[in-house]
Design a protein around this motif. Structure first.
Motif, short mmCIF file in Angstrom:
data_model
loop_
_atom_site.label_atom_id
_atom_site.label_comp_id
_atom_site.label_asym_id
_atom_site.label_seq_id
_atom_site.Cartn_x
_atom_site.Cartn_y
_atom_site.Cartn_z
N TYR A 121 -3.56 18.77 -6.48
CA TYR A 121 -2.65 17.63 -6.30
C TYR A 121 -3.28 16.38 -6.88
CZ TYR A 121 -0.42 20.58 -2.71
OH TYR A 121 0.19 21.61 -2.05
N VAL A 122 -2.44 15.40 -7.12
CA VAL A 122 -2.88 14.06 -7.49
C VAL A 122 -2.25 13.09 -6.50
CG1 VAL A 122 -2.79 12.23 -9.22
CG2 VAL A 122 -3.25 14.59 -9.92
N LEU A 123 -3.04 12.17 -6.02
CA LEU A 123 -2.56 11.16 -5.09
C LEU A 123 -2.57 9.80 -5.76
CD1 LEU A 123 -1.87 9.94 -2.27
CD2 LEU A 123 -4.36 9.88 -1.84
N HIS A 124 -1.43 9.11 -5.75
CA HIS A 124 -1.36 7.72 -6.16
C HIS A 124 -1.43 6.88 -4.89
CE1 HIS A 124 0.91 8.70 -10.16
NE2 HIS A 124 -0.36 9.05 -10.17
N TYR A 125 -2.45 6.05 -4.79
CA TYR A 125 -2.66 5.27 -3.58
C TYR A 125 -2.65 3.77 -3.89
CZ TYR A 125 -5.08 3.13 0.38
OH TYR A 125 -5.42 2.31 1.43
N PRO A 126 -1.56 3.05 -3.56
CA PRO A 126 -1.56 1.60 -3.73
C PRO A 126 -2.52 0.97 -2.72
CG PRO A 126 0.67 2.48 -3.51
CD PRO A 126 -0.27 3.56 -3.10
N VAL A 127 -3.46 0.20 -3.20
CA VAL A 127 -4.47 -0.41 -2.33
C VAL A 127 -3.86 -1.62 -1.63
CG1 VAL A 127 -6.76 -1.44 -2.20
CG2 VAL A 127 -6.28 0.39 -3.86
N PRO A 128 -3.84 -1.64 -0.29
CA PRO A 128 -3.22 -2.76 0.42
C PRO A 128 -4.09 -4.01 0.36
CG PRO A 128 -4.23 -1.26 1.98
CD PRO A 128 -4.34 -0.62 0.63
N PRO A 129 -3.51 -5.18 0.56
CA PRO A 129 -4.31 -6.41 0.58
C PRO A 129 -5.26 -6.41 1.77
CG PRO A 129 -2.07 -6.83 1.33
CD PRO A 129 -2.08 -5.43 0.80
N CYS A 130 -6.44 -6.95 1.57
CA CYS A 130 -7.44 -7.00 2.64
C CYS A 130 -7.36 -8.36 3.32
CB CYS A 130 -8.83 -6.75 2.06
SG CYS A 130 -10.13 -6.62 3.32
N LYS A 131 -6.52 -8.44 4.34
CA LYS A 131 -6.32 -9.72 5.03
C LYS A 131 -7.40 -9.99 6.07
CE LYS A 131 -1.28 -9.68 4.51
NZ LYS A 131 0.02 -9.71 5.23
N ASP A 132 -7.94 -8.94 6.64
CA ASP A 132 -8.94 -9.10 7.70
C ASP A 132 -10.06 -8.11 7.48
OD1 ASP A 132 -10.41 -9.50 9.96
OD2 ASP A 132 -8.87 -8.81 11.38
N LYS A 133 -11.18 -8.58 6.89
CA LYS A 133 -12.30 -7.68 6.61
C LYS A 133 -12.95 -7.16 7.88
CE LYS A 133 -13.61 -9.11 1.96
NZ LYS A 133 -14.73 -9.51 1.07
N GLY A 134 -12.72 -7.84 8.99
CA GLY A 134 -13.31 -7.40 10.25
C GLY A 134 -12.53 -6.31 10.94
N ALA A 135 -11.30 -6.03 10.46
CA ALA A 135 -10.47 -5.00 11.09
C ALA A 135 -11.04 -3.62 10.79
CB ALA A 135 -9.04 -5.11 10.59
N ASP A 136 -11.25 -2.83 11.82
CA ASP A 136 -11.82 -1.50 11.58
C ASP A 136 -10.76 -0.43 11.52
OD1 ASP A 136 -11.72 -0.02 14.37
OD2 ASP A 136 -12.33 -2.06 14.79
N SER A 137 -9.52 -0.74 11.93
CA SER A 137 -8.40 0.20 11.79
C SER A 137 -7.18 -0.56 11.29
CB SER A 137 -8.08 0.88 13.13
OG SER A 137 -9.12 1.74 13.53
N ILE A 138 -6.51 0.01 10.29
CA ILE A 138 -5.39 -0.68 9.64
C ILE A 138 -4.22 0.29 9.51
CG2 ILE A 138 -4.64 -1.87 7.54
CD1 ILE A 138 -7.62 -2.48 7.01
N CYS A 139 -3.05 -0.15 9.89
CA CYS A 139 -1.81 0.60 9.66
C CYS A 139 -1.20 0.09 8.36
CB CYS A 139 -0.85 0.42 10.82
SG CYS A 139 0.75 1.22 10.57
N ILE A 140 -0.96 0.99 7.41
CA ILE A 140 -0.46 0.61 6.09
C ILE A 140 0.99 1.04 5.96
CG2 ILE A 140 -0.83 0.79 3.60
CD1 ILE A 140 -3.67 1.89 4.34
N THR A 141 1.85 0.09 5.65
CA THR A 141 3.23 0.40 5.28
C THR A 141 3.35 0.30 3.77
OG1 THR A 141 4.08 -0.46 7.37
CG2 THR A 141 5.64 -0.23 5.56
N PHE A 142 3.71 1.40 3.13
CA PHE A 142 3.86 1.40 1.68
C PHE A 142 5.28 0.93 1.35
CE2 PHE A 142 0.62 4.67 2.55
CZ PHE A 142 -0.44 4.13 1.83
N GLY A 143 5.38 -0.34 0.89
CA GLY A 143 6.68 -0.95 0.67
C GLY A 143 7.35 -0.49 -0.60
N ASP A 144 8.57 -0.94 -0.82
CA ASP A 144 9.33 -0.59 -2.02
C ASP A 144 8.57 -1.02 -3.27
OD1 ASP A 144 11.32 0.37 -0.42
OD2 ASP A 144 12.52 -1.47 -0.47
#
Length: 404
Positions: A366-389
């Motif tokens: 398989y190949v995965l295309h992964y859009p890298v989300p913006p890093c708003k909080d470098k101190g956050a150790d867990s992030i929920c990512i919504t892949f937008g339109d």
């Protein structure tokens, strides 16, 4: 809420239970990582690489040269040695013939959602819990020594009806019990599959773990059936290393060439942190996504437990009786206490940079295309990512891209 409190009760050690200070954290790969034990290759984590490609606006990946490092191994004494091609084919054919002869006893009935039929759990959503392990420094030292002993090229099985025989099995059982509260299952065929992973710059396995689905690989190889654990969990026993990326997508059906992914979760290692997620989901460990630069020398140590209901995965057996004497059994009292920490939220867009990853076993790439989300909080150790339109993650069959 939940915590795996590991409270030390040593008569010869009166120090109060507490998580170790950073001076004790697992930052020296040379002293804490197990010695090299030959070629260790988990057959579920066959390939991990960042494609040397350009991802154009149409989400097409230009083919790049790469090698397949799907080294299959066998155990000879305490060493892992490569299997010859002839022997690999012979052993695989023998295994397939044996299983096909017992097909009626092997095919697992599944629900419409892909879980094993007759099983339910109250919650298999992504959860992040902090400070789940509390122990004195001597308790932590024993725990890490146990991990070195248990580090193998295979996983182990703990039936839910079996009394734990070591502290690692106590930890696996506590995780199983917590995640199956209120669940519906058959105790005779349910349990915890557990193993230990080491990664780091000086480690033979490198810093990454390839994207993969946890499943009974033998059933996939023989019957093309994806049978997953109910819940997958990661307990971090170190402070540094690459994050775990979980993508809310199941394996692609045979005739499906690609699938977009709407949601993902990124979890950075934190000492004594525990995460749990749906056992059907794609996940891996990505050094390219480290947000805070780690020290030059570090070891990433994780204790993995898969919660299986009504099925024992092939190849996962009890920890060897002859090695039990090397594991600690006393001094750790497991208790449930603590808190759940909600992940921060980010959203990708059409302007998000895209990374490409190749993964999968030979014949199932398989190949995965992964859009890298913006890093708003470098101190956050867990992030929920919504892949937008316009910024959706996508899993694509390799042969559909490269015309294999």
């Amino acid at each position: 809420f939940f915590s795996l409190g590991m409270l030390l009760n040593d008569d010869d050690d009166n120090d109060a239970p507490f998580s170790p200070p950073k001076s004790l954290n697992i930052s020296d790969a040379n002293t804490l990582a197990p010695k090299k034990r030959g070629t260790l290759q988990d057959d579920r984590l066959c390939r991990f690489e960042q494609l040397e490609t350009n991802v154009n606006p149409k989400n097409k990946v230009q083919k790049s040269k790469r090698t397949r490092a799907d080294m299959e191994t066998t155990r000879v004494g305490d060493e892992q040695v490569p299997l010859s091609k002839k022997r690999k084919k012979s052993e695989k054919k023998k295994s397939i013939n044996t299983m096909q002869g017992k097909a009626s006893n092997v095919i697992i009935p599944l629900n419409a959602d892909g879980h094993i039929a007759g099983t339910t759990v109250q919650d298999n959503t992504f959860r992040s819990l902090h400070h789940v392990i509390r122990a004195s420094p001597s308790g932590w030292a024993r725990l890490l020594q146990d991990c070195q002993v248990a580090y193998r090229s295979t996983s182990f099985w703990l039936p839910c009806s079996l009394q734990p025989r070591s502290n690692l099995e106590k930890l696996a059982r506590a995780i199983f019990v917590f995640h199956t509260k209120g669940a519906q299952y058959d105790p005779a065929t349910s349990g915890a599959e557990w193993w230990v992973q080491y990664r780091g710059p000086q480690h033979e396995a490198g810093t990454a773990i390839g994207f993969h689905w946890d499943r009974d690989e033998r059933l996939k190889d023989v019957f093309q059936q994806n049978v997953h654990p109910q819940i997958a969990t990661v307990t971090y026993l170190s402070e540094y290393g690459a994050p775990t990326l979980v993508l809310a997508t199941r394996p692609l059906p045979t005739k499906v060439h690609s699938r977009e992914v709407d949601t993902g979760f990124l979890s950075h290692p934190r000492l004594a942190k525990h995460i749990a997620f749906d056992g059907r989901y794609l996940h891996g460990v990505c050094p390219q996504l480290i947000s805070v630069k780690p020290p030059k020398k570090y070891t990433r140590i994780t204790f993995l437990v898969n919660v299986w209901l009504n099925h024992q995965p092939h190849g996962a057996d009890l920890f060897p009786e002859e090695d039990l004497g090397k594991l600690s059994t006393e001094g750790l009292d497991l208790q449930m206490e603590g808190k759940i920490v909600s992940p921060s939220s980010v959203r990708t867009s059409a302007s998000s940079p895209v990374r490409g990853f190749s993964f999968g076993k030979e014949g199932e790439g398989y190949v995965l295309h992964y859009p890298v989300p913006p890093c708003k909080d470098k101190g956050a150790d867990s992030i929920c990512i919504t892949f937008g339109d316009g910024g959706k993650a996508k899993v694509i069959r390799e042969e559909c891209m490269y015309g294999m």
